[in-house]
Design a protein around this motif. Structure first.
Motif, short mmCIF file in Angstrom:
data_model
loop_
_atom_site.label_atom_id
_atom_site.label_comp_id
_atom_site.label_asym_id
_atom_site.label_seq_id
_atom_site.Cartn_x
_atom_site.Cartn_y
_atom_site.Cartn_z
N ASN A 128 0.94 -1.39 -0.13
CA ASN A 128 0.10 0.17 -0.13
C ASN A 128 0.71 1.30 -0.08
O ASN A 128 1.81 1.29 0.72
N PHE A 129 0.54 2.37 -0.83
CA PHE A 129 1.25 3.63 -0.86
C PHE A 129 0.34 4.65 -0.66
O PHE A 129 -0.70 4.69 -1.48
N SER A 130 0.42 5.68 0.08
CA SER A 130 0.01 6.97 0.06
C SER A 130 0.97 8.14 -0.47
O SER A 130 0.48 9.58 -0.67
N ASP A 131 2.15 7.84 -0.64
CA ASP A 131 3.35 8.66 -1.25
C ASP A 131 3.88 8.04 -2.57
O ASP A 131 4.26 6.98 -2.76
N TYR A 132 3.82 9.13 -3.58
CA TYR A 132 3.75 8.86 -4.89
C TYR A 132 5.27 8.55 -5.12
O TYR A 132 5.44 7.56 -6.12
N GLU A 133 6.05 9.17 -4.63
CA GLU A 133 7.48 8.79 -4.89
C GLU A 133 7.80 7.54 -4.38
O GLU A 133 8.66 6.59 -5.25
N LYS A 134 7.48 7.12 -3.35
CA LYS A 134 7.73 5.65 -2.80
C LYS A 134 7.14 4.64 -3.54
O LYS A 134 7.75 3.66 -3.97
N ALA A 135 5.82 4.86 -4.03
CA ALA A 135 5.12 3.97 -4.91
C ALA A 135 6.10 3.76 -6.36
O ALA A 135 6.01 2.60 -6.86
#
Length: 788
Positions: A128-135
């Motif tokens: 799961n990701f809420s951070d675009y850069e990490k995703a």
């Protein structure tokens, strides 16, 4: 049950189908659809209303009180995720739908994936990701293909399946930065892309009990051949051949019931319709793709026409003050159903509305379900992307599909689009690459044959007067009159075991039937040589002696001896804890029989082309091929305590433990009188190796058996096995319903059949003996495709 006045919230094809089914109930007094559509407007008992907006929940409660509503049915996911159930619960009005807490199973992909991980429900690997850069960084490093899912509600379209790294990065940008699905893309689930066939299961739930409708297969992509953009669903059919009873039992055991139990344990019991989207891997393993907390669309339009039970009673049993779904039948027709969705031009991207349309009256078995339609001044027009759908039921899937497309011809508006290949996956040629073989189960027939050839020379060195020491037949002989006992008969001996069928007996704690098997496998090998069994000995080896188990087994041996007319004269019991483990045991037996020289079979020199082959029906799998049987059971994800797929009145284990049929007395009776005494030229006991390997054991080298496998109907247990085993492998592994083959002179075959039938046997005419071609095998099975 009081008369029901129902408030139906929604305006899609699903809501039209729900209303269509609900008005068929005598318990339904009236339905108000808010706002409804052009289809609901034409149903008896149904009134469309725009007096209150479908997302004004306090207003809906007041509207319901004013109209004496006593059951609320929200159709779409949005009101359920918003918590519509809580508003009506406070007012004391039952809702067929989950609480806001339970609706998170659809409202948040992150929540549902974490729920599955917590409760060990099989699903794809994910992050799961809420951070675009990490995703984005995660996507760069991941090794498997992925699916991108907006975690919030996106009307069934918040899923991107990229084919390349570039598409994956662009899709992630579309969801998280460009907000292609609005706030649903604030968080994203990056999931492993699963390969296989999708399956949709709609289940009624009352918080504890779960009862499912027939499994359906949706068609999400806009283009034929499952190409193009994702949609809400362009068509559907049910049931699917993919959803075997074994698979459905596994899904209920591993997925559906654990889901309902987990939600109850976590404090948000589920009441309503749970939609479970599954991926079935090529090896048959089911995994959850997603949960929806309401009826699917177009699955609802597809499965409700198959429901024979009262939908209103089912809904109230789930939603009422006291849940009692366990006591309400959910019965469905055994017919097939297909739905074809007709969409507006441009869908699933931007599309026009208010296109005038015409719909002709549908004949019986075809139903037109409205979705994005509206009535304005009595005129029908489009009002959505997926506009309308044609559903049909039929006695076969082909009939249902053809009728559904006939229904599409009743619909007319400019630019209408529909897929022309709904149910194409059901009609594709089956892939046999995943079929099982006996060798894959760990048993090599070829290796067994090679061993016999390898040891023949060593065995031959043991010759003595009266015994030629030739192996490869069904039993071994000693002519006592030539062994120094003048006037004595020929003694025939056979030795055999039960094999891995014992594993099923141990799992079921049922041991008497395998005792019968042990005797049957031996005495049937004696009678094919013309001998009458008179003596039996058994051997029982175990890790530790459980007296009750051993006694049950020996009681079965005694029963088999009585049935075959021989005496149980002795045995050996051995405890070997270093050789066996736990409750394991193994068993072997030896039968001794006698005959006169003129009774000896087979009479190979008397066999000629044209001799007729007849078969005696088996009682089941008998005692051979169980390594493969167990492999099939494992592949299907079944337990032996599950309901038997071909006979629901018993468990799978009990059905498989049906004992081997003993043919001794009927055959000896026929051999003792004419015409059998002279007309029967040979017999073959069909054990491991099936027809292919066993029939040639009675034949001379210049003759071959030609057997038409379409001459008898494959028994249900073998039809079930044939779903996982190739026809040729069936023929060289199992008895396939024929436990004994008899070669009979053509002119006497009717008399022999009559004698066997009078003795209680079911007899089939299988084929004949023919000249064996150069290099040919001894048994040719014709029409094997009938087993496919």
């Amino acid at each position: 049950m009081a008369s029901l006045r129902i408030l139906l919230v929604g305006n899609g094809g699903r809501e039209h189908a729900l209303a269509w089914k609900l008005v068929q109930s005598p318990h339904v007094e009236s339905i108000i659809a808010v706002p409804g559509n052009g289809g609901t407007a034409g149903l008896p008992k149904v009134t469309n209303s725009t007096a209150v907006k479908p997302n004004d929940y306090p207003g809906l409660v007041e509207f319901a009180k004013k109209n004496n509503i006593n059951l609320v049915v929200p159709g779409p996911e949005a009101p359920l995720v918003d918590g519509i159930e809580g508003y009506f619960r406070e007012a004391g009005i039952p809702v067929f739908g989950p609480s806001k807490e339970a609706a998170r199973m659809e409202g948040s992909k992150t929540f549902s994936k974490d729920f599955m991980k917590k409760h060990n429900i099989p699903t794809a690997a994910y992050e799961n990701f809420s951070d675009y850069e990490k995703a984005s960084e995660y996507l760069k490093n991941v090794k498997h293909n992925v699916v991108l899912k907006a975690t919030g509600l996106a009307a069934g379209k918040g899923v991107i399946i990229p084919q390349t790294q570039e598409e994956a990065q662009q899709g992630l940008k579309d969801i998280m930065l460009d907000k292609a699905f609005g706030d649903a893309g604030n968080e994203v689930v990056i999931e492993e892309f699963l390969v296989g066939d999708e399956l949709s299961i709609l289940s009624f739930c009352d918080g504890t009990t779960i009862k499912s409708l027939p499994a359906a297969q949706d068609h999400k992509r806009i283009g034929e051949g499952d190409t193009g953009l994702n949609t809400g669903g362009m068509g559907c059919y049910a049931p699917t051949k993919l959803a075997t009873p074994e698979l459905l039992a596994r899904v209920e055991r591993e997925i559906l019931q654990p889901t309902i139990d987990g939600m109850r344990k976590d404090g948000f019991p589920f009441k309503g319709c749970l939609f479970t989207g599954l991926m079935i891997a090529p090896d048959g393993t089911p995994k959850v793709l997603e949960y929806n907390v309401r009826f699917g669309d177009p699955e609802t339009q597809t499965v409700l026409p198959l429901l024979e039970s009262d939908l209103a009673k089912i809904m109230y049993a789930c939603a009422g003050p006291i849940p009692y779904l366990e006591d309400v039948p959910v019965k469905c027709s055994n017919k097939f159903s297909t739905t074809v969705v007709v969409a507006a031009p441009g869908y699933p991207e931007s599309y026009p509305k208010n296109i005038p349309m015409q719909v002709s009256d549908a004949p019986q078995d075809i139903t037109i379900f409205h979705a994005g339609t509206k009535l304005t001044g009595g005129a029908l027009a489009t009002d959505g992307g997926r506009v309308i759908a044609s559903n049909a039921i039929g006695d076969s899937l082909r009939a249902a599909v053809d009728k559904a497309y006939e229904g599409v011809k009743l619909i007319n508006f400019d630019g209408m689009y529909y897929r022309k290949d709904i149910a194409h996956r059901a009609f594709r040629k089956s892939d046999t690459s995943d079929k099982l073989t006996y060798a894959q189960a760990g048993v090599s027939i070829d290796a067994g044959n090679e061993l016999v050839d390898r040891i023949k020379a060593a065995v031959a060195t043991t010759r003595r007067p009266g015994a030629d020491a030739v192996i490869g037949g069904f039993g071994g002989e000693v002519d006592l009159s030539n062994a120094g006992f003048p006037g004595a008969p020929i003694v025939v001996g056979a030795i055999d075991g039960v094999g891995t069928k014992l594993i099923i007996a141990q799992k079921m704690n049922k041991h008497d039937t395998v005792g019968i098997d042990l005797v049957a496998m031996n005495v049937n090998d004696l009678v094919v040589q013309g001998a009458e069994p008179f003596m039996f000995l058994d051997y029982y080896g175990c890790s530790r002696l459980d007296v009750s188990v051993a006694a049950s087994f020996v009681e079965g041996v005694a029963k088999g001896c009585l049935e075959s007319g021989c005496a149980l004269v002795g045995g050996e019991t051995a405890e070997m804890p270093d050789l066996y483990t736990g409750d394991d045991y193994d068993a072997a037996g030896a039968a001794i029989g006698v005959m006169k020289s003129e009774q000896r079979l087979p009479r190979k020199d008397a066999m000629t082309e044209g001799d007729v082959l007849i078969g005696l029906a088996s009682s089941g799998v008998h005692s051979n091929g169980f390594s493969l049987v167990r492999k099939v059971v494992q592949k299907r994800g079944l337990d032996y305590t599950d309901a038997c797929p071909w006979d629901s009145s018993k468990s799978l284990g009990d059905a498989l433990l049906t004992p081997t049929k003993i043919y001794v007395k009927p055959l000896l009776k026929v051999l003792a009188s004419e015409p059998g005494a002279t007309a029967v030229k040979g017999m073959a006991h069909i054990t491991g190796g099936g027809l292919t390997e066993n029939v040639p054991r009675m034949l001379p080298k210049h003759l071959s058996a030609e057997i038409d496998v379409a001459a008898w109907e494959l028994p249900p247990v073998f039809k079930w096995l044939a779903e996982s085993v190739e026809p040729a492998e069936m023929g060289r592994t199992f008895n396939t319903g024929i436990g004994m083959v008899v070669a009979v002179a053509a002119e006497s075959v009717e008399g022999v059949i009559k004698g066997l039938e009078e003795a209680g046997e079911k007899v089939y005419t299988l084929g004949k003996l023919t000249k064996r071609p150069e290099g040919g095998n001894g048994c040719e099975l014709r029409n094997l495709e009938s087993w496919a």
